[in-house]
Design an enzyme around this catalytic site. Structure first.
Site, PDB file in Angstrom:
ATOM      1  N   ARG A 249     -25.560 -59.729 -11.430  1.00  0.00           N
ATOM      2  CA  ARG A 249     -25.618 -61.141 -11.045  1.00  0.00           C
ATOM      3  C   ARG A 249     -26.309 -61.365  -9.710  1.00  0.00           C
ATOM      4  NH1 ARG A 249     -21.694 -62.870  -7.820  1.00  0.00           N
ATOM      5  NH2 ARG A 249     -21.427 -64.939  -8.694  1.00  0.00           N
TER       6      ARG A 249
ATOM      7  N   GLU B 102      -7.903 -37.210 -18.479  1.00  0.00           N
ATOM      8  CA  GLU B 102      -7.320 -37.077 -17.138  1.00  0.00           C
ATOM      9  C   GLU B 102      -8.373 -37.069 -16.052  1.00  0.00           C
ATOM     10  OE1 GLU B 102      -3.967 -37.303 -16.939  1.00  0.00           O
ATOM     11  OE2 GLU B 102      -4.309 -37.512 -19.095  1.00  0.00           O
TER      12      GLU B 102
ATOM     13  N   ASP C  36     -20.811 -67.762  -2.937  1.00  0.00           N
ATOM     14  CA  ASP C  36     -19.689 -66.986  -3.458  1.00  0.00           C
ATOM     15  C   ASP C  36     -18.670 -66.668  -2.397  1.00  0.00           C
ATOM     16  OD1 ASP C  36     -20.147 -66.590  -6.081  1.00  0.00           O
ATOM     17  OD2 ASP C  36     -21.113 -64.640  -5.857  1.00  0.00           O
TER      18      ASP C  36
ATOM     19  N   PRO D  48     -10.868 -43.601 -10.577  1.00  0.00           N
ATOM     20  CA  PRO D  48      -9.877 -44.168  -9.641  1.00  0.00           C
ATOM     21  C   PRO D  48      -9.939 -43.491  -8.270  1.00  0.00           C
ATOM     22  CG  PRO D  48      -8.837 -43.479 -11.707  1.00  0.00           C
ATOM     23  CD  PRO D  48     -10.231 -42.954 -11.726  1.00  0.00           C
TER      24      PRO D  48
HETATM   25  N1  4GX Z   1     -12.161 -47.483 -11.600  1.00  0.00           N
HETATM   26  N2  4GX Z   1     -10.568 -44.847 -15.106  1.00  0.00           N
HETATM   27  C1  4GX Z   1     -12.165 -43.059 -15.597  1.00  0.00           C
HETATM   28  C2  4GX Z   1     -11.343 -40.905 -16.388  1.00  0.00           C
HETATM   29  C3  4GX Z   1     -11.595 -40.258 -15.091  1.00  0.00           C
HETATM   30  C4  4GX Z   1     -10.568 -39.808 -14.265  1.00  0.00           C
HETATM   31  C5  4GX Z   1     -10.874 -39.169 -13.083  1.00  0.00           C
HETATM   32  C6  4GX Z   1     -13.179 -39.521 -13.546  1.00  0.00           C
HETATM   33  C7  4GX Z   1     -12.190 -39.019 -12.730  1.00  0.00           C
HETATM   34  C8  4GX Z   1     -11.269 -46.321 -13.224  1.00  0.00           C
HETATM   35  C9  4GX Z   1     -11.025 -47.244 -12.190  1.00  0.00           C
HETATM   36  C10 4GX Z   1     -10.260 -45.760 -14.125  1.00  0.00           C
HETATM   37  C11 4GX Z   1      -9.516 -44.141 -15.795  1.00  0.00           C
HETATM   38  C12 4GX Z   1     -11.919 -44.546 -15.597  1.00  0.00           C
HETATM   39  C13 4GX Z   1      -9.768 -42.663 -15.802  1.00  0.00           C
HETATM   40  N3  4GX Z   1     -12.879 -40.124 -14.712  1.00  0.00           N
HETATM   41  N4  4GX Z   1     -12.551 -46.037 -13.177  1.00  0.00           N
HETATM   42  N5  4GX Z   1     -11.096 -42.360 -16.321  1.00  0.00           N
HETATM   43  N6  4GX Z   1      -9.856 -47.804 -11.865  1.00  0.00           N
HETATM   44  O1  4GX Z   1      -9.108 -46.101 -14.013  1.00  0.00           O
HETATM   45  O2  4GX Z   1     -13.110 -46.749 -12.192  1.00  0.00           O
END
Ligand code: 4GX
Length: 241
Positions: free
Chosen positions: A143, A105, A158, A78
């Protein structure tokens, strides 16, 4: 989870046709302890667990040795840069991309410092693991590879190729209850249809995602004019006139 992506759909078909290759690796196979642990408690305390750095680092080293140096090592997170159409097209031009998926986390910061070349987010919300984001990235990037979508014109047309939302689409029947297909689409007048669609796309973008219009470079004069008119109408409406 990721193998599901390879069972059905256009990406699965593309892999069968060898247009792209997707290989899934289990992070636990890069652990060295008896419990095959991939997580540990956070330094500094606090709730939840943190992904250990070594399994990720060993996994990438293994890939470098066996598959050659990747062009990008992406950590889904995120905290990453938002995945956009432009990013998807850029990644589709790379030969070898590694996606690292974490849970819990977060991932020890040194994974980013040591092996990841970028961090990508699929949107401002939290999911339970990096697998779905990785699948979204493979799909959105895949794609754009030649031959994956049968009709190349459909990829070109698109939404987001032009930084606008799509216009409304209709198919038969022409009348559904009291919902009728806009007359112009049945007219066969391609110039008028084109104008209607452009206008509808601009109106929708203005209503739902006005922030996209800042990025609508390459708008032609007609589009700019239509947009100005729609914005004027909107102001008039707001003023209650
Ligand atoms: N877009 N998540 C990854 C674990 C995490 C947390 C912090 C790395 C750093 C997400 C998103 C997402 C939840 C995947 C937490 N990994 N990943 N995960 N939105 O929410 O890509």
């Amino acid at each position: 989870m990721i193998e599901a992506l390879l069972l059905e759909g256009l990406i699965a078909r593309a892999v069968q046709k060898k247009l792209l290759d997707v290989v899934v690796h289990d992070l636990r196979s890069f652990t060295t302890d008896r419990h095959r642990s991939v997580d540990d408690i956070p330094y500094g305390g606090g709730p939840g667990m943190v992904m250990k750095p070594e399994p990720f680092i060993r996994a990438v080293q293994h890939l470098r040795r066996h598959r050659g140096s990747p062009d990008a090592v992406i950590l889904t997170s995120p905290q990453g840069k938002l995945l956009t159409h432009k990013e998807a097209v850029r990644l589709s031009g790379l030969e070898h991309v590694v996606l690292l998926c974490g849970r819990y986390e977060g991932v020890d910061e040194r994974v980013y410092e040591e092996v990841a070349t970028e961090e990508l987010s699929i949107g401002d919300y939290v999911v339970t693991g990096g697998e779905l984001p990785a699948m979204v990235i493979v799909d959105a990037v895949g794609r754009h590879l030649p031959g994956v979508i049968g009709d190349a014109a459909s990829v070109e047309s698109d939404s987001f190729v032009r930084s606008l939302l799509d216009w409304p689409h209709y198919t038969r029947p022409a009348k559904l209850g009291n919902h009728e297909v806009p007359e112009v689409l049945l007219s066969g007048n391609h110039l008028e249809i084109q104008r209607w669609r452009k206008r509808a796309a601009l109106r929708r973008t203005l209503q739902r995602r006005p922030e996209l219009l800042g990025g609508a470079q390459g708008m032609d004069d007609e589009e700019r004019e239509v947009l100005q008119e729609l914005q004027r109408n909107e102001e008039v409406r707001k003023a209650g006139a």
